[in-house]
Scaffold this motif. Structure first.
Motif, mmCIF file in Angstrom:
data_model
loop_
_atom_site.group_PDB
_atom_site.id
_atom_site.type_symbol
_atom_site.label_atom_id
_atom_site.label_comp_id
_atom_site.label_asym_id
_atom_site.label_seq_id
_atom_site.Cartn_x
_atom_site.Cartn_y
_atom_site.Cartn_z
ATOM 1 N N ARG A 87 -3.400 6.384 8.359
ATOM 2 C CA ARG A 87 -2.708 4.975 8.102
ATOM 3 C C ARG A 87 -3.035 4.445 6.953
ATOM 4 N NH1 ARG A 87 -2.430 0.388 11.382
ATOM 5 N NH2 ARG A 87 -1.006 -1.391 10.132
ATOM 6 N N VAL A 88 -1.936 3.570 6.259
ATOM 7 C CA VAL A 88 -2.241 3.204 4.858
ATOM 8 C C VAL A 88 -1.678 1.755 4.779
ATOM 9 C CG1 VAL A 88 -1.185 3.298 2.519
ATOM 10 C CG2 VAL A 88 -1.565 5.412 3.669
ATOM 11 N N SER A 89 -2.890 1.249 4.123
ATOM 12 C CA SER A 89 -2.639 -0.303 3.771
ATOM 13 C C SER A 89 -2.630 -0.458 2.049
ATOM 14 C CB SER A 89 -3.476 -1.232 4.387
ATOM 15 O OG SER A 89 -3.219 -2.668 3.863
ATOM 16 N N LEU A 90 -1.497 -0.471 1.453
ATOM 17 C CA LEU A 90 -1.253 -0.649 0.057
ATOM 18 C C LEU A 90 -1.078 -1.847 -0.558
ATOM 19 C CD1 LEU A 90 -1.557 1.331 -2.791
ATOM 20 C CD2 LEU A 90 1.180 1.782 -2.011
ATOM 21 N N ALA A 175 -7.490 -9.583 3.106
ATOM 22 C CA ALA A 175 -6.766 -10.074 3.969
ATOM 23 C C ALA A 175 -6.045 -9.284 4.981
ATOM 24 C CB ALA A 175 -5.844 -11.141 3.429
ATOM 25 N N ASN A 176 -5.634 -7.841 4.251
ATOM 26 C CA ASN A 176 -4.605 -7.131 5.059
ATOM 27 C C ASN A 176 -5.537 -5.812 5.363
ATOM 28 O OD1 ASN A 176 -1.676 -8.111 5.155
ATOM 29 N ND2 ASN A 176 -2.517 -8.695 3.204
ATOM 30 N N TYR A 177 -6.869 -5.763 5.266
ATOM 31 C CA TYR A 177 -7.736 -4.477 5.518
ATOM 32 C C TYR A 177 -7.360 -3.908 6.936
ATOM 33 C CZ TYR A 177 -11.963 -1.737 5.988
ATOM 34 O OH TYR A 177 -12.726 -0.760 6.066
ATOM 35 N N MET A 182 -6.420 4.235 5.155
ATOM 36 C CA MET A 182 -6.594 4.213 3.702
ATOM 37 C C MET A 182 -6.277 3.096 3.247
ATOM 38 S SD MET A 182 -4.670 7.020 1.128
ATOM 39 C CE MET A 182 -5.162 8.311 2.071
ATOM 40 N N ASN A 183 -7.107 2.213 2.771
ATOM 41 C CA ASN A 183 -6.922 0.837 2.315
ATOM 42 C C ASN A 183 -7.082 0.834 0.551
ATOM 43 O OD1 ASN A 183 -7.114 -1.366 4.495
ATOM 44 N ND2 ASN A 183 -8.558 0.312 4.916
#
Length: 416
Positions: A87-90, A175-177, A182-183
């Motif tokens: 999962r990715v938070s970019l 805030a979107n961690y 994968m941050n």
């Protein structure tokens, strides 16, 4: 000998030099911006792909042209990325201010190429230099072209403070961690800021969440017109990589390379090198041998990447390795990004057999690449000519063919 490499995944300086030499009127790259490590990472060894999930250690050694000296390559090659994408938070920070100019076209193509590698359910926070605008949030979904539409619609905005923009990016990333994902952060800019003006958010990563948000920086240039030290410095503090986009083609080439830009195959990598008593390390071409009270922090290696050291060893006599034998031992210490546990990857070779019975194509290539970079740093026509002769002697390697063509364009060598 204990050693590590600073910025082992960055390649920006090599493309900066390429842009200068391929200009309509070729220019000499700025010597202080020529990082030899960036060149070795860009024109990296041609190791065979790894089959499986374990890293591979390489050792290659041969006599040097210098009497009683030997050239030594030691490298840790990373396995490919996992087949199941995480999962990715970019969080993307675009410094689309007026100073970027024509670089905006490169920025757009790079963003389209990179975000094209995301998967359903991944999240994106896009922050631009538009006055008063906060981050725009997206969730990747089939057939949803909203993110691409916003990227294509980016325009140049009034100048603003780049460190403040990056600070806002870190706030959005925190805030979107997403735990166990994968941050990542991406900063794309022309780099028009001072290296010493990093925001507090990047210089202090005291909490675990912030330290897991790694920063990759992309420069749009032109490299000679802006202070590009901000971008590599920011990526170093942000525990990521620095890349430079010399052309729109470079930007489009980022497609399918998401893990190369943002992935971590092995973290906190360092080398412990053992050599026989009759050798001393004259110098490493790259990396940092632990000889001071301020060691360089161990770096990571991206999937399909490598951490490559090139040393020169000097013996007490030209036949010492045959008279006394012994072994060269390399142990890479690293941390698994999956479970956080320490790992070891060792390899030893016995002398003199390791020299007599081995081909050294990757060592030879890295020495030529280092010679090219050192010629650019020195602005010495003789060193550039030597690097050109070495590169022209290896017409079967596309990287070395490219290097030969670039050296020929250097103003110190080109015909009037």
């Amino acid at each position: 000998v204990d050693a590590t490499i600073a910025g082992s995944n960055s390649t920006g300086a090599a493309n900066e030099a390429k842009e200068a030499l391929q200009a309509e009127t070729p220019l000499a790259p700025i010597p202080v911006n020529v990082s030899i490590q960036d060149f070795l990472s860009h024109y990296r060894p041609d190791f065979a792909p790894i089959e499986g999930g374990e890293p591979v250690v390489h050792i290659q050694m041969r006599p040097s042209a210098v009497p009683a000296a030997f050239e030594l390559l030691v490298a840790l090659q990373a396995p490919p990325p996992p087949t199941e994408p995480p999962r990715v938070s970019l969080t993307i920070v675009v410094d689309n201010t007026e100073s970027m100019g024509t670089g905006l076209a490169k920025a757009k193509e790079a963003l389209l190429a990179i975000t094209g590698g995301l998967h359903d359910g991944d999240t994106v926070q896009l922050l631009t230099a538009q006055p008063g605008a906060g981050p725009i949030e997206f969730t990747i979904a089939p057939g949803d072209g909203s993110l691409a539409s916003v990227i294509e619609g980016l325009v140049l905005e009034p100048e603003m403070d780049l460190p403040s923009l990056l600070d806002a990016g870190y706030a959005a990333a925190n805030a979107n961690y997403v735990p166990n994902a994968m941050n990542r952060m991406l900063l794309i800019s022309d780099g028009a800021a001072e290296a010493g003006s990093l925001p507090a958010s990047i210089e202090t990563s005291a909490d675990q969440q912030t330290s897991e948000i790694r920063l990759t920086t992309l420069g749009t240039g032109p490299a000679r017109e802006h202070a590009h030290r901000f971008l590599p410095t920011a990526s170093r503090f942000g525990r990521g990589a620095y890349r430079y986009l010399g052309s729109v083609a470079d930007a489009k080439a980022l497609a399918g390379r998401f893990h190369e830009l943002f992935g971590v195959a092995m973290d906190d990598v360092s080398l412990s090198l053992g050599i026989p008593w009759y050798f001393k390390v004259e110098r490493p071409f790259v990396g940092a041998v632990s000889a001071s009270n301020i060691p360089i922090e161990p770096q990571y290696v991206a999937p399909n990447g490598s951490m490559t050291f090139v040393f020169r060893l000097v013996a007490c006599g030209p036949s010492a390795h045959t008279d006394f034998g012994g072994e060269i031992s390399a142990t890479f210490n690293w941390t698994s990004p999956i479970d956080g546990q320490p790992r070891l990857s060792p390899l030893s070779v016995v002398l003199p057999d390791a020299i007599a019975n081995q081909m050294t194509p990757d060592l030879d290539k890295m020495l030529i690449v280092a010679s090219y970079a050192e010629g650019l740093r020195s602005l010495d026509p003789k060193r550039l000519s030597n690097a050109l002769s070495l590169a022209q002697g290896n017409v079967g390697n596309e990287h070395l063919v490219e290097i030969a063509g670039l050296i020929e364009k250097h103003p110190l060598l080109a015909s009037p």
